[in-house]
Scaffold this motif. Structure first.
Motif, PDB file in Angstrom:
ATOM      1  N   ASN A   1     -41.386  -2.959  36.987  1.00 48.43           N
ATOM      2  CA  ASN A   1     -42.856  -2.295  36.488  1.00 48.43           C
ATOM      3  C   ASN A   1     -43.991  -2.916  35.798  1.00 48.43           C
ATOM      4  N   GLN A   2     -44.219  -3.643  35.003  1.00 49.36           N
ATOM      5  CA  GLN A   2     -44.094  -5.156  35.182  1.00 49.36           C
ATOM      6  C   GLN A   2     -45.479  -5.624  36.221  1.00 49.36           C
ATOM      7  N   LEU A   3     -43.763  -5.802  36.909  1.00 50.44           N
ATOM      8  CA  LEU A   3     -44.227  -7.139  38.263  1.00 50.44           C
ATOM      9  C   LEU A   3     -45.556  -5.851  39.168  1.00 50.44           C
ATOM     10  N   ASP A   4     -45.584  -4.197  38.838  1.00 52.25           N
ATOM     11  CA  ASP A   4     -46.511  -3.746  39.385  1.00 52.25           C
ATOM     12  C   ASP A   4     -47.736  -3.596  39.031  1.00 52.25           C
ATOM     13  N   HIS A   5     -47.652  -4.129  37.840  1.00 51.16           N
ATOM     14  CA  HIS A   5     -48.852  -4.166  37.269  1.00 51.16           C
ATOM     15  C   HIS A   5     -49.218  -5.508  37.620  1.00 51.16           C
ATOM     16  N   MET A   6     -49.241  -6.459  37.151  1.00 50.79           N
ATOM     17  CA  MET A   6     -49.290  -7.829  37.713  1.00 50.79           C
ATOM     18  C   MET A   6     -50.107  -8.081  39.635  1.00 50.79           C
ATOM     19  N   THR A   7     -48.948  -7.763  39.955  1.00 54.72           N
ATOM     20  CA  THR A   7     -49.720  -8.041  40.879  1.00 54.72           C
ATOM     21  C   THR A   7     -50.723  -6.582  41.521  1.00 54.72           C
ATOM     22  N   ARG A   8     -51.125  -5.698  41.150  1.00 58.17           N
ATOM     23  CA  ARG A   8     -51.853  -4.948  41.510  1.00 58.17           C
ATOM     24  C   ARG A   8     -51.424  -3.461  42.877  1.00 58.17           C
ATOM     25  N   GLY A   9     -49.891  -3.646  42.736  1.00 57.74           N
ATOM     26  CA  GLY A   9     -49.608  -2.749  43.533  1.00 57.74           C
ATOM     27  C   GLY A   9     -48.941  -3.532  45.149  1.00 57.74           C
TER      28      GLY A   9
ATOM     29  N   PRO B   1     -46.919   7.865  43.450  1.00 58.06           N
ATOM     30  CA  PRO B   1     -46.275   8.219  42.280  1.00 58.06           C
ATOM     31  C   PRO B   1     -44.922   6.634  41.420  1.00 58.06           C
ATOM     32  N   SER B   2     -44.916   5.798  42.384  1.00 56.58           N
ATOM     33  CA  SER B   2     -43.966   4.751  41.645  1.00 56.58           C
ATOM     34  C   SER B   2     -44.224   3.383  42.985  1.00 56.58           C
ATOM     35  N   VAL B   3     -43.190   2.320  42.711  1.00 56.99           N
ATOM     36  CA  VAL B   3     -43.172   1.371  43.486  1.00 56.99           C
ATOM     37  C   VAL B   3     -42.856   1.639  44.446  1.00 56.99           C
ATOM     38  N   GLU B   4     -43.247   1.273  45.690  1.00 54.54           N
ATOM     39  CA  GLU B   4     -42.192   1.490  47.134  1.00 54.54           C
ATOM     40  C   GLU B   4     -40.322   1.278  47.076  1.00 54.54           C
ATOM     41  N   MET B   5     -39.661   2.263  46.955  1.00 57.98           N
ATOM     42  CA  MET B   5     -38.547   1.948  46.893  1.00 57.98           C
ATOM     43  C   MET B   5     -37.677   1.658  48.162  1.00 57.98           C
ATOM     44  N   ALA B   6     -36.542   0.608  48.631  1.00 54.89           N
ATOM     45  CA  ALA B   6     -35.572   0.881  49.828  1.00 54.89           C
ATOM     46  C   ALA B   6     -34.738   0.093  49.466  1.00 54.89           C
ATOM     47  N   VAL B   7     -33.870   1.269  50.160  1.00 58.03           N
ATOM     48  CA  VAL B   7     -32.286   0.772  49.971  1.00 58.03           C
ATOM     49  C   VAL B   7     -31.283  -0.254  51.333  1.00 58.03           C
ATOM     50  N   ALA B   8     -31.114  -1.376  50.945  1.00 58.16           N
ATOM     51  CA  ALA B   8     -29.940  -2.162  52.062  1.00 58.16           C
ATOM     52  C   ALA B   8     -29.437  -1.492  52.808  1.00 58.16           C
TER      53      ALA B   8
ATOM     54  N   GLN C   1     -42.359   1.883  28.924  1.00 59.07           N
ATOM     55  CA  GLN C   1     -44.138   2.174  28.211  1.00 59.07           C
ATOM     56  C   GLN C   1     -45.415   2.590  28.678  1.00 59.07           C
ATOM     57  N   MET C   2     -45.323   1.466  29.658  1.00 62.59           N
ATOM     58  CA  MET C   2     -46.722   1.395  31.123  1.00 62.59           C
ATOM     59  C   MET C   2     -46.049   2.491  32.031  1.00 62.59           C
ATOM     60  N   ALA C   3     -47.369   3.153  31.979  1.00 60.79           N
ATOM     61  CA  ALA C   3     -47.020   4.163  33.675  1.00 60.79           C
ATOM     62  C   ALA C   3     -47.508   3.144  34.812  1.00 60.79           C
ATOM     63  N   PRO C   4     -46.106   3.310  35.549  1.00 69.49           N
ATOM     64  CA  PRO C   4     -46.502   2.936  36.953  1.00 69.49           C
ATOM     65  C   PRO C   4     -48.070   2.349  37.495  1.00 69.49           C
ATOM     66  N   TYR C   5     -48.249   1.201  37.936  1.00 70.21           N
ATOM     67  CA  TYR C   5     -49.440   1.124  38.440  1.00 70.21           C
ATOM     68  C   TYR C   5     -49.517   1.645  39.907  1.00 70.21           C
ATOM     69  N   SER C   6     -48.613   1.786  40.647  1.00 64.54           N
ATOM     70  CA  SER C   6     -48.405   2.595  41.954  1.00 64.54           C
ATOM     71  C   SER C   6     -47.916   3.842  41.516  1.00 64.54           C
TER      72      SER C   6
END
Length: 408
Positions: free
Chosen positions: A96-104, A171-178, A164-169
């Motif tokens: 979630n921190q990376l989501d904010h730091m990279t602006r999505g 509804p959330s960061v895009e997720m994928a499963v290997a 503690q921070m709402a997601p930047y992206s």
């Protein structure tokens, strides 16, 4: 009408032979992501490994943070975060921190962990890795969406847990499963409606299981009120491209044998058959697991993958370091120049424009000559033909005579 653009990127485990300086090897991985960003690739996925010496990146999050500062456009994913190795709350907070730091620009790829040796060092039973991935993923999906979660199992607890921070992206960061050959990843992706990272797509086993695993994911998605989106399906394949096939084969002699050694003697992944014999390059190419050749061969294999799979959203090159660094960079460049345009229809309008101008060339040429000739005649009438080349005067006079009305 133009179709959807097939995206391109790389899956960077990475693979570095034991004799290399590891500090410089990691720097070169960063340089590869920078190079891809300059060439217009859309995605780079970074692995997590803790043993066996070749796959050096222990924290994809740290790598992504550094790569994000060096790039402008490319999206960066964990490829993958091994869920049994982390408390879900801590991992969710870092992503979630990376989501904010990279602006999505960050993506969250997950899996059970590929190397049994990693799990062994942490006291994690290999037989429980996939079950623990499923348990962690159930709560991670909710945490990444900003929900509050309480949960307890044998290996982690959550009590009123919330980022503690709402997601930047949203509804959330895009997720994928290997996913490779077994249905584990496909089932997890379908249950939660997540993206799918299909490894080994150009291998025979991976290729043959593509449609089947997507069908499994769609079936689980329907059972759980989810939908699967083909644009979030990534296929990972092995390629090295050069101007000629012979040149490409010669270039991979630099490092392919060391890569084969790693998978045969060290790693516990079935990338190379146990009965593998003969010249390493010739024998491996005979397996049909990689495209080593020209851009046209790369195009043909990806087209084959699209037909076999029924359609996917992104093709990821497995970063294998088979060739010298300059030849590796050149391979990525040739794919960007000659393969990607085919699948992103980048030259469709250029071709249409060229065809239109060519089909009307006679008319356009006549109009241009008439316009230029009119200006020359105007100048000659005002200033005379003294400074006009004789052949131009003759051309103008000839054109005038040809336009005269014949006398009766």
């Amino acid at each position: 009408m133009l179709g959807t653009k097939l995206r391109f990127g790389a899956f960077i485990a990475p693979f570095h032979p034991i004799e290399e300086n590891p500090t410089l090897a990691i720097q070169r991985d960063l340089e590869l992501v920078q190079w891809m960003d300059q060439l217009g690739y859309e995605e780079a996925w970074i692995g997590e490994h803790h043993s066996a010496a070749y796959e050096l990146i222990a924290s994809p999050e740290i790598f992504i943070a550094a790569a994000a500062e060096r790039t402008k456009h490319i999206r960066l994913g964990t490829g993958v975060s091994s869920l049994p190795y982390h408390h879900p709350m801590m991992l969710a907070d870092r992503i979630n921190q990376l989501d904010h730091m990279t602006r999505g620009r960050v993506m969250f790829g997950v899996g059970p962990g590929a190397l049994s040796s990693d799990a062994f060092m942490m006291g994690i039973p290999v037989a429980k890795q996939r079950d623990r991935m499923d348990e962690a993923l159930d709560v991670l999906v909710r945490l990444m969406r900003g929900e509050e979660v309480s949960y307890e199992c044998e290996w982690f607890s959550l009590v009123n847990a919330r980022l503690q921070m709402a997601p930047y992206s949203r509804p959330s960061v895009e997720m994928a499963v290997a996913n490779q050959v077994s249905p584990t990843g496909a089932r997890a992706a379908g249950k939660h409606g997540l993206g799918l990272l299909s490894l080994g797509a150009t291998t025979s086993a991976g290729f043959n299981s593509l449609a089947a695993n997507w069908g499994i994911a769609e079936g689980l998605a329907a059972e759980n009120g989810q939908t699967m989106d083909r644009s979030r399906w990534r296929l990972v394949g092995q390629m090295h491209i050069a101007e000629t096939k012979d040149k490409a084969i010669e270039q991979i002699r630099f490092g392919l044998e060391k890569w084969i050694y790693y998978f045969r003697e060290i790693a516990n992944l079935p990338m190379v058959p146990d009965d593998f014999k003969g010249d390493p390059v010739e024998a491996y190419l005979a397996l049909g697991q990689a495209v080593v050749g020209t851009p046209d061969e790369a195009i043909a294999r990806i087209e084959q993958l699209r037909e076999e799979s029924g359609g996917f959203g992104c093709f990821l090159l497995m970063a294998h370091n088979w060739a010298r660094w300059e030849d590796t960079k050149r391979s990525y460049e040739m794919i960007a120049r000659y393969v990607i345009p085919h699948f992103q229809q980048l030259n469709v309008n250029r071709q249409a424009s060229m065809d239109w101008v060519r089909s009307n060339k006679t008319e356009f040429t006549a109009q241009t000559r008439a316009a230029v000739g009119a200006r020359i005649v105007s100048h000659m009438m005002e200033k005379g033909a003294e400074n006009i080349r004789p052949e131009i005067v003759a051309m103008i006079q000839g054109a005038e005579r040809s336009n005269e009305t014949p006398k009766e």
